[in-house]
Write an enzyme that holds these catalytic residues in place. Structure first.
Site, PDB file in Angstrom:
ATOM      1  N   ALA A  63       0.863  -1.170   0.000  1.00  0.00           N
ATOM      2  CA  ALA A  63       0.000   0.000   0.000  1.00  0.00           C
ATOM      3  C   ALA A  63       0.903   1.224   0.000  1.00  0.00           C
ATOM      4  CB  ALA A  63      -0.869  -0.019   1.258  1.00  0.00           C
ATOM      5  N   GLY A 104       0.550  -5.148   0.672  1.00  0.00           N
ATOM      6  CA  GLY A 104      -0.586  -5.064  -0.236  1.00  0.00           C
ATOM      7  C   GLY A 104      -0.270  -5.616  -1.623  1.00  0.00           C
ATOM      8  N   GLU A 107      -0.752  -9.228  -1.352  1.00  0.00           N
ATOM      9  CA  GLU A 107      -2.196  -9.453  -1.186  1.00  0.00           C
ATOM     10  C   GLU A 107      -2.906  -9.345  -2.547  1.00  0.00           C
ATOM     11  OE1 GLU A 107      -2.466  -6.484   2.013  1.00  0.00           O
ATOM     12  OE2 GLU A 107      -3.405  -8.045   3.229  1.00  0.00           O
ATOM     13  N   GLU A 127       3.993  -5.897   7.003  1.00  0.00           N
ATOM     14  CA  GLU A 127       3.184  -4.884   7.696  1.00  0.00           C
ATOM     15  C   GLU A 127       3.523  -4.777   9.174  1.00  0.00           C
ATOM     16  OE1 GLU A 127       2.088  -6.904   5.378  1.00  0.00           O
ATOM     17  OE2 GLU A 127       0.541  -5.966   4.138  1.00  0.00           O
TER      18      GLU A 127
HETATM   19  N1  3HC Z   1       4.634   3.427   0.156  1.00  0.00           N
HETATM   20  C1  3HC Z   1       5.151   4.642  -0.122  1.00  0.00           C
HETATM   21  N2  3HC Z   1       6.458   4.854  -0.358  1.00  0.00           N
HETATM   22  C2  3HC Z   1       7.272   3.783  -0.326  1.00  0.00           C
HETATM   23  C3  3HC Z   1       6.804   2.496  -0.053  1.00  0.00           C
HETATM   24  C4  3HC Z   1       5.423   2.333   0.197  1.00  0.00           C
HETATM   25  N3  3HC Z   1       4.897   1.138   0.457  1.00  0.00           N
HETATM   26  N4  3HC Z   1       7.844   1.648  -0.082  1.00  0.00           N
HETATM   27  C5  3HC Z   1       8.918   2.377  -0.389  1.00  0.00           C
HETATM   28  N5  3HC Z   1       8.584   3.674  -0.534  1.00  0.00           N
HETATM   29  C6  3HC Z   1       9.471   4.777  -0.920  1.00  0.00           C
HETATM   30  C7  3HC Z   1      10.578   5.014   0.106  1.00  0.00           C
HETATM   31  O1  3HC Z   1      10.150   5.877   1.135  1.00  0.00           O
HETATM   32  C8  3HC Z   1      11.646   5.634  -0.752  1.00  0.00           C
HETATM   33  O2  3HC Z   1      11.315   6.976  -0.940  1.00  0.00           O
HETATM   34  P1  3HC Z   1      12.464   8.087  -1.094  1.00  0.00           P
HETATM   35  O3  3HC Z   1      13.279   7.666  -2.269  1.00  0.00           O
HETATM   36  O4  3HC Z   1      11.711   9.337  -1.256  1.00  0.00           O
HETATM   37  O5  3HC Z   1      13.244   8.018   0.198  1.00  0.00           O
HETATM   38  C9  3HC Z   1      11.482   4.923  -2.090  1.00  0.00           C
HETATM   39  O6  3HC Z   1      10.161   4.386  -2.079  1.00  0.00           O
HETATM   40  C10 3HC Z   1      12.451   3.792  -2.318  1.00  0.00           C
HETATM   41  O7  3HC Z   1      12.420   2.937  -1.174  1.00  0.00           O
HETATM   42  P2  3HC Z   1      13.741   2.269  -0.584  1.00  0.00           P
HETATM   43  O8  3HC Z   1      14.805   3.306  -0.426  1.00  0.00           O
HETATM   44  O9  3HC Z   1      13.338   1.514   0.615  1.00  0.00           O
HETATM   45  O10 3HC Z   1      14.147   1.313  -1.785  1.00  0.00           O
HETATM   46  P3  3HC Z   1      14.777  -0.134  -1.748  1.00  0.00           P
HETATM   47  O11 3HC Z   1      14.973  -0.504  -3.167  1.00  0.00           O
HETATM   48  O12 3HC Z   1      15.917  -0.177  -0.808  1.00  0.00           O
HETATM   49  O13 3HC Z   1      13.668  -1.071  -1.114  1.00  0.00           O
HETATM   50  C11 3HC Z   1      11.483  -1.991  -0.794  1.00  0.00           C
HETATM   51  C12 3HC Z   1      12.478  -1.298  -1.768  1.00  0.00           C
HETATM   52  C13 3HC Z   1      12.016  -3.361  -0.408  1.00  0.00           C
HETATM   53  C14 3HC Z   1      10.185  -2.097  -1.506  1.00  0.00           C
HETATM   54  C15 3HC Z   1      11.358  -1.118   0.475  1.00  0.00           C
HETATM   55  O14 3HC Z   1      11.090   0.201   0.106  1.00  0.00           O
HETATM   56  C16 3HC Z   1      10.257  -1.557   1.401  1.00  0.00           C
HETATM   57  O15 3HC Z   1      10.454  -2.471   2.180  1.00  0.00           O
HETATM   58  N6  3HC Z   1       9.104  -0.872   1.335  1.00  0.00           N
HETATM   59  C17 3HC Z   1       8.007  -1.094   2.243  1.00  0.00           C
HETATM   60  C18 3HC Z   1       7.271  -2.342   1.967  1.00  0.00           C
HETATM   61  C19 3HC Z   1       6.110  -2.454   2.919  1.00  0.00           C
HETATM   62  O16 3HC Z   1       6.237  -2.265   4.102  1.00  0.00           O
HETATM   63  N7  3HC Z   1       4.952  -2.794   2.366  1.00  0.00           N
HETATM   64  C20 3HC Z   1       3.765  -2.924   3.175  1.00  0.00           C
HETATM   65  C21 3HC Z   1       3.071  -1.608   3.226  1.00  0.00           C
HETATM   66  S1  3HC Z   1       1.663  -1.639   4.284  1.00  0.00           S
HETATM   67  C22 3HC Z   1       0.485  -2.431   3.384  1.00  0.00           C
HETATM   68  O17 3HC Z   1       0.720  -2.860   2.304  1.00  0.00           O
HETATM   69  C23 3HC Z   1      -0.840  -2.503   4.032  1.00  0.00           C
HETATM   70  C24 3HC Z   1      -1.749  -3.489   3.358  1.00  0.00           C
HETATM   71  O18 3HC Z   1      -1.649  -4.710   4.009  1.00  0.00           O
HETATM   72  C25 3HC Z   1      -3.158  -3.027   3.413  1.00  0.00           C
END
Ligand code: 3HC
Ligand code: NAI
Length: 700
Positions: A63, A104, A107, A127
């Site tokens: 998400a 997400g 999912e 998450e």
């Molecule tokens: N939403 C918004 N921005 C995000 C994001 C997300 N889910 N994931 C990454 N970003 C942004 C980062 O803040 C960063 O922004 P910046 O360049 O402005 O600092 C940019 O994307 C690149 O991210 P990384 O520097 O972390 O890039 P990497 O290549 O090192 O890693 C990744 C990529 C493995 C995808 C890592 O970003 C990550 O782990 N992201 C989060 C994944 C996550 O937690 N997903 C679950 C979200 S909650 C959800 O999905 C709820 C659902 O169940 C309803």
């Protein structure tokens, strides 16, 4: 700007491509056209199958976290709407996954009938690391695909798995080394041709049966997994939601999952953990080190000193696949150091966390020497010898004599002045502090100490290497103890006096563990060994009434079975000791201190508030660039509870005005410098502007 969603055709198979850089998060501007496209394709009779793919470096990684807490998050279509749309297809739907399918994103992929992936893809529901649970069916669909036990572990840990494991578990149907999209299209076509009945994941029940019949076994697994997650709400909710899937009908369990998600996303812990997610990424952005500054190539690392830190630092690089040459004063010390490294790897092999092959590969990257000439090939050399300026300078002179021009020269010093070390060399621009934390192969924090003359590309090198070996880097300025140890000193300043004035070690420690720290300072002292501080104090001509007396009695902590606590033979559990109580009372008596009851709040005010105050001074002096950098240091290096977001984040929620008022109270009462409120803290408290915003204003 490119379209977030494009639809193309390969014959009668539709390909829906999502394109929302950088990580294809499910932002509203992507959800809307995606929903429209899905509805149109579902009803398009010319389309016999659908492939869902992503442009750019990755599949959907979750998400859009930046939307949480904003109206956009609530606007429909929601992610569950998209998944419901996918599940309403009566023709095969296939997710083609490269990069990471996280949260997400996974999912969404589980809303498809099938998943195919490329060999490097990774899958996870992280998450929980944001203080959440998967809120779009992840806790319900993943167990249906891979079984509840394995799903539970994935969801509660938040750690991803690779393609091989995903294939073995049944999460994906096929893995391809190349031509992912073409293979996904062929897969969809083959399924369409076959015409077999398609069962959405939500309707598959077979993998649930075993756990349904053994809820006791499931609950025992939950209890084991939650043991280490004390104080956090999300892991327990994750586990409960997976369990709900075993005892409730799908729709009810799904609705309950959503309700948990909504509660958690609004809660303090998730807010704090989301703050840390962005703070970690923010910390990687360093003034003067733009994307145009290329890091220097590092193919081999030299480490000087194979003691506690040198060994751990070497392991960090070996674990990251970087060859290491380690140097010691003599053969005996070298052999001892290398034997310790090998022993640590053997322990991992025994525990099952490392294969024998991986151990051998890592050890194969390690070379030992007692001759500086053997460091000539290293691109980065880190010294981790005794903490004495004269010795450090001597070592740097020897390094300089053999290192090629452009080699990065680093010190792991905990306290010493990097500028003084740099000035002793003829190449101060190449010198940087790389402050690892003990045990260096485990702890994620790396304080990168920027000297006055450190070149931008040296910082870029340190930042990129840190990432390569899985560390969380924070760039800090030069001062005694840098960010972490300097604040730790402020946190510790009042500990002895609290005891003398009436508190017991176990009482202070309880205030800390109730706050969420893994351990209190006295139990920690016993674990680390009280003799280390004692030796340091003696060297500096300092004293600590109680700790010194304990050491004089041979009470060094866990290693001698006694310290601030007593330890049963072989046990690491601290038991309060009346002998210590007597000693404290005696020492108080000698000083004419009348002991009194000390409340928990007083303990907090005299330990955590000075620590915040020191953090504000650090910000004020520009030693840390942002308040959030300090949070990252404390969460990753010192066990500050993640659910509280780090000390500076926590301070805002505690109330800066209250902290200033109490610091002033203690300052008036004791006259001690640690309590004198920093100007920046007072300014923030008076203006109501956050420390983060105030500091940003200053930097601009
Ligand atoms: N939403 C918004 N921005 C995000 C994001 C997300 N889910 N994931 C990454 N970003 C942004 C980062 O803040 C960063 O922004 P910046 O360049 O402005 O600092 C940019 O994307 C690149 O991210 P990384 O520097 O972390 O890039 P990497 O290549 O090192 O890693 C990744 C990529 C493995 C995808 C890592 O970003 C990550 O782990 N992201 C989060 C994944 C996550 O937690 N997903 C679950 C979200 S909650 C959800 O999905 C709820 C659902 O169940 C309803
Ligand atoms: P240690 O005493 O375990 O190891 C130091 C090693 O350096 C010894 O093996 C010694 O033989 C070797 N050594 C000494 N002089 C040398 C020389 N001239 N050339 C080559 N090798 C030499 O000490 P530790 O704990 O590993 O500390 C090393 C450095 O790391 C210190 O600067 C310390 O402040 C810093 N540090 C220590 C942490 C800790 O928790 N122990 C944490 C972070 C930094």
């Amino acid at each position: 700007m490119t379209e977030a969603v494009t639809v193309t055709r390969d014959g009668d198979i539709a390909i829906v491509t999502l394109d929302n850089p950088p990580v294809n998060a499910l932002s509203l501007h992507l959800r809307k056209p995606l929903h429209e496209a899905l509805m149109a394709l579902r009803d398009d009779e010319a389309v016999r199958g659908l492939v869902l793919a992503c442009a750019g470096r990755t599949f959907v990684s979750g998400a859009d976290i930046t939307e949480f807490g904003t109206p956009k998050a609530l606007e429909r279509p929601s992610l569950p709407d998209l998944i419901a749309a996918l599940e309403s297809f009566s023709k095969p739907t296939v997710a083609a996954i490269h990069g990471t399918a996280l949260g997400g994103g996974l999912e969404l992929a589980m809303g498809c009938h099938f998943r195919v992936a490329d060999a490097g893809a990774r899958f996870g529901l992280p998450e929980v690391k944001l203080g959440l649970l998967p809120g779009a069916g992840g806790t319900q669909r993943l167990p249906r695909l891979i079984g509840p036990m394995q799903a539970l572990t994935l969801i509660v840990s938040g750690n991803p798995i690779g393609s091989g494991d995903a294939l073995a578990a049944g999460l994906v149907e096929a893995v391809h080394d190349e031509a992912l999209l073409a293979n996904a299209v062929a897969f969809a076509r083959a399924k369409a041709d076959k015409g077999a009945a398609l069962v959405p994941v939500s309707r598959r029940e077979d993998k649930l049966a075993e756990a349904k019949n053994d809820l006791g076994g499931f609950d025992a697994a939950v209890a084991a997994l939650l043991k280490k997650k004390r104080g956090l709400d999300a892991p327990a909710r994750c586990a409960q939601s997976v369990r709900n899937g075993l005892v409730m009908p799908f729709e009810e369990a799904l609705a309950t999952e959503r309700q948990y998600f909504v509660e958690l996303v609004q809660g303090e812990q998730s807010r704090a953990q989301r703050h840390l997610f962005f703070a970690e990424r923010e910390a990687a952005k360093v003034d003067g080190v733009g994307k145009d500054v290329a890091p220097r190539a590092v193919k081999r690392v030299g480490v000087i000193g194979a003691g506690t830190m040198g060994g751990g630092i070497a392991m960090s690089f070996l674990n990251g696949g970087v060859p290491v040459t380690i140097l010691e004063v003599n053969r005996e010390a070298l052999d001892r150091g290398i034997a310790t490294i090998a022993k640590n790897y053997d322990i991992s092999v025994k525990r099952g966390s490392l294969t024998e092959g991986a151990r051998d590969k890592r050890l194969g990257l390690l070379t030992g020497t007692t001759d500086y000439a053997d460091l000539a090939e290293c691109d980065l050399i880190i010294e981790a010898v005794f903490e004495e300026m004269a010795i450090k300078k001597e070592v740097f002179a020897k390094i300089e004599a053999v290192a090629r021009p452009g080699t990065v020269l680093a010190s792991n010093t905990s306290y010493l002045d990097i500028d003084e070390i740099a000035a002793s060399t003829g190449r101060p621009q190449d010198v940087v502090g790389l402050h690892f934390f003990s045990p260096a192969n485990i702890m994620r924090l790396l304080e990168i100490v920027r000297g006055g003359k450190t070149a931008p590309d040296v910082l870029a090198t340190a930042l990129s290497l840190a990432r390569r070996i899985g560390k969380v880097p924070v760039v800090v300025g030069v001062c005694h103890g840098f960010v972490g140890n300097r604040m730790l000193a402020a946190r510790s300043a009042e500990l002895e006096d609290l005891l003398l004035e009436g508190a017991a070690p176990q009482q202070v420690d309880k205030v800390f563990t109730d706050f969420g720290w893994p351990m209190g300072p006295f139990a920690m002292g016993d674990l680390a060994g009280l003799d280390i501080g004692w030796r340091n104090r003696k060297a500096l001509g300092k004293t600590a009434a109680i700790a010194d007396a304990l050491c004089e009695q041979g009470r060094f902590g866990q290693k001698t079975g006694k310290g601030f606590y007593v330890y049963e033979a072989g046990s690491r559990t601290p038991t309060p000791d009346t002998e210590v109580d007597t000693l404290i009372t005696e020492k108080a008596g000698e000083r004419g201190i009348e002991r009194r009851d000390i409340a928990g709040d007083e303990i907090t005010e005299r330990t955590l508030y000075p620590m915040i105050n020191e953090g504000a001074k650090i910000l004020q002096e520009g030693i840390a660039a942002r308040a959030s950098d300090i949070d990252i240091v404390w969460v990753n290096g010192y066990g500050f509870p993640i659910g509280k977001g780090g000390p500076m984040y926590w301070a805002e929620s505690e109330g800066l005005a209250k902290i200033v008022e109490r610091l002033e109270f203690w300052h008036a009462r004791t006259g001690k410098e640690v309590f004198k409120p920093a100007a920046l803290l007072k300014e923030a408290a008076a203006s109501g502007i956050s420390l983060a915003a105030l500091r940003k204003g200053k930097a601009a």
